[in-house]
Design a protein around this motif. Structure first.
Motif, PDB file in Angstrom:
ATOM      1  N   UNK A   1     -59.346  -0.633  17.345  1.00  0.00           N
ATOM      2  CA  UNK A   1     -60.110  -1.884  17.212  1.00  0.00           C
ATOM      3  C   UNK A   1     -59.535  -2.810  16.145  1.00  0.00           C
ATOM      4  N   UNK A   2     -58.675  -2.276  15.263  1.00  0.00           N
ATOM      5  CA  UNK A   2     -58.098  -3.089  14.197  1.00  0.00           C
ATOM      6  C   UNK A   2     -56.978  -3.966  14.767  1.00  0.00           C
ATOM      7  N   UNK A   3     -57.150  -5.269  14.683  1.00  0.00           N
ATOM      8  CA  UNK A   3     -56.121  -6.183  15.175  1.00  0.00           C
ATOM      9  C   UNK A   3     -54.977  -6.329  14.187  1.00  0.00           C
ATOM     10  N   UNK A   4     -55.232  -6.021  12.905  1.00  0.00           N
ATOM     11  CA  UNK A   4     -54.184  -6.018  11.888  1.00  0.00           C
ATOM     12  C   UNK A   4     -54.303  -4.747  11.064  1.00  0.00           C
ATOM     13  N   UNK A   5     -53.221  -4.346  10.426  1.00  0.00           N
ATOM     14  CA  UNK A   5     -53.217  -3.126   9.613  1.00  0.00           C
ATOM     15  C   UNK A   5     -54.167  -3.271   8.426  1.00  0.00           C
ATOM     16  N   UNK A   6     -54.935  -2.219   8.153  1.00  0.00           N
ATOM     17  CA  UNK A   6     -55.903  -2.244   7.061  1.00  0.00           C
ATOM     18  C   UNK A   6     -55.217  -2.251   5.697  1.00  0.00           C
ATOM     19  N   UNK A   7     -53.941  -1.870   5.654  1.00  0.00           N
ATOM     20  CA  UNK A   7     -53.235  -1.776   4.375  1.00  0.00           C
ATOM     21  C   UNK A   7     -52.361  -3.001   4.110  1.00  0.00           C
ATOM     22  N   UNK A   8     -51.462  -3.308   5.098  1.00  0.00           N
ATOM     23  CA  UNK A   8     -50.490  -4.375   4.836  1.00  0.00           C
ATOM     24  C   UNK A   8     -50.712  -5.627   5.676  1.00  0.00           C
ATOM     25  N   UNK A   9     -51.657  -5.586   6.628  1.00  0.00           N
ATOM     26  CA  UNK A   9     -51.943  -6.773   7.433  1.00  0.00           C
ATOM     27  C   UNK A   9     -50.996  -7.007   8.585  1.00  0.00           C
ATOM     28  N   UNK A  10     -50.109  -6.054   8.857  1.00  0.00           N
ATOM     29  CA  UNK A  10     -49.178  -6.197   9.988  1.00  0.00           C
ATOM     30  C   UNK A  10     -49.978  -6.221  11.296  1.00  0.00           C
ATOM     31  N   UNK A  11     -49.631  -7.100  12.249  1.00  0.00           N
ATOM     32  CA  UNK A  11     -50.421  -7.192  13.498  1.00  0.00           C
ATOM     33  C   UNK A  11     -50.301  -5.958  14.375  1.00  0.00           C
ATOM     34  N   UNK A  12     -51.364  -5.704  15.152  1.00  0.00           N
ATOM     35  CA  UNK A  12     -51.375  -4.609  16.120  1.00  0.00           C
ATOM     36  C   UNK A  12     -50.284  -4.845  17.178  1.00  0.00           C
ATOM     37  N   UNK A  13     -49.640  -3.792  17.688  1.00  0.00           N
ATOM     38  CA  UNK A  13     -48.614  -3.980  18.729  1.00  0.00           C
ATOM     39  C   UNK A  13     -49.188  -4.720  19.932  1.00  0.00           C
ATOM     40  N   UNK A  14     -48.392  -5.530  20.599  1.00  0.00           N
ATOM     41  CA  UNK A  14     -48.875  -6.263  21.776  1.00  0.00           C
ATOM     42  C   UNK A  14     -49.225  -5.323  22.916  1.00  0.00           C
TER      43      UNK A  14
END
Length: 271
Positions: A226-239
């Motif tokens: 459900x996380x669209x971005x990483x909880x640690x560094x904010x990197x986006x979820x894979x497409x």
């Protein structure tokens, strides 16, 4: 269903027939109008700038018109509008296809390779005969693996197919050259192609369930789906295109449950 979905089957289908929703008087004031047709539901937009043959021509509501459908900036439009009288004037000097049987002639494809690939047949038109002529990939093996566009130039031979009620068909078709397109039509076709490719990728990677859990490519942190971005560094979820198939995800979950139960001396429940 969105607008493109309503008219999608008409894109690249060649010349269609319909009727005006308003008169030339009203359309000249606005610079645009709408069409209706038995080929689709609803109203199809057209702009006079992309149908210059209508300038100065008088017509009324419900008058018949021929046209083609393209996608332009995410919106379907009718282009190359032509009144029946003008079509007849263009065709009056041409001969019937049966009069050029056995001859190799030059013509233009009436539909794109995507449509032919889906249905295994198409139509061609030519300056050497009236109307359109049917062709099938069985009779034209050189066209099977080609990616061509509507109005691309080909050469072919006309013959009588006796198994289909003496139908005139095209065979021995060879690709000659790509059509010279105006910038507006070329941009519309590219937009349509990108949309079809995107839709295909979505269908291939379609999932009934929620997004899968994922490992961040930036910091390797395990994230919930459900996380669209990483909880640690904010990197986006894979497409979506990179998500694993649901079957693979279910198998991975089964192994995870099995790994948790084995240390406890338990057995996984039977299906």
């Amino acid at each position: 269903m969105d607008e493109v979905g309503v008219f999608e089957h008409c894109i690249g289908a060649g010349r269609l027939e319909g009727w005006f929703c308003s008169s030339s008087y009203d359309n000249e004031k606005t610079g645009w109008g709408h069409l209706e047709s038995d080929s689709f539901e609803g109203h199809l937009f057209f702009h006079l700038q992309r149908s210059p043959s209508l300038r100065g021509v008088r017509y009324f509501r419900r008058d018949p018109v021929a046209f083609e459908v393209v996608e332009f900036n995410g919106r379907c439009e009718a282009v190359k509008l032509l009144l029946p009288s003008k079509e007849q004037n263009e065709e009056v000097w041409k001969v019937e296809p049966r009069e050029v049987l056995g001859q190799t002639v030059e013509g233009r494809l009436s539909c794109s390779w995507q449509l032919v690939k889906a249905q295994n047949w198409g139509f061609v038109v030519s300056d050497f005969f009236k109307g359109t002529v049917f062709w099938h990939v069985v009779d034209n093996p050189e066209m099977v693996d080609l990616e061509f566009s509507q109005d691309d130039v080909v050469e072919f031979e006309l013959y009588i197919n006796t198994t289909r009620g003496d139908q005139v068909r095209a065979r021995k078709m060879k690709f000659l050259r790509a059509a010279v397109k105006d910038p507006v039509a070329e941009k519309a076709e590219e937009s349509s192609q990108r949309r079809l490719e995107k839709k295909h990728r979505w269908l291939v990677n379609w999932r009934k369930g929620p997004p899968p859990d994922w490992i961040c490519k930036g910091c390797s942190y395990p994230n919930f789906g459900r996380n669209k971005t990483c909880k640690v560094c904010g990197h986006p979820r894979p497409p979506r295109e990179e998500w694993p198939p649901e079957e693979e995800e279910e198998l991975r979950e089964d192994w995870r449950v099995l790994a948790l139960l084995q240390p406890l001396g338990r057995h996984p429940p039977s299906p």
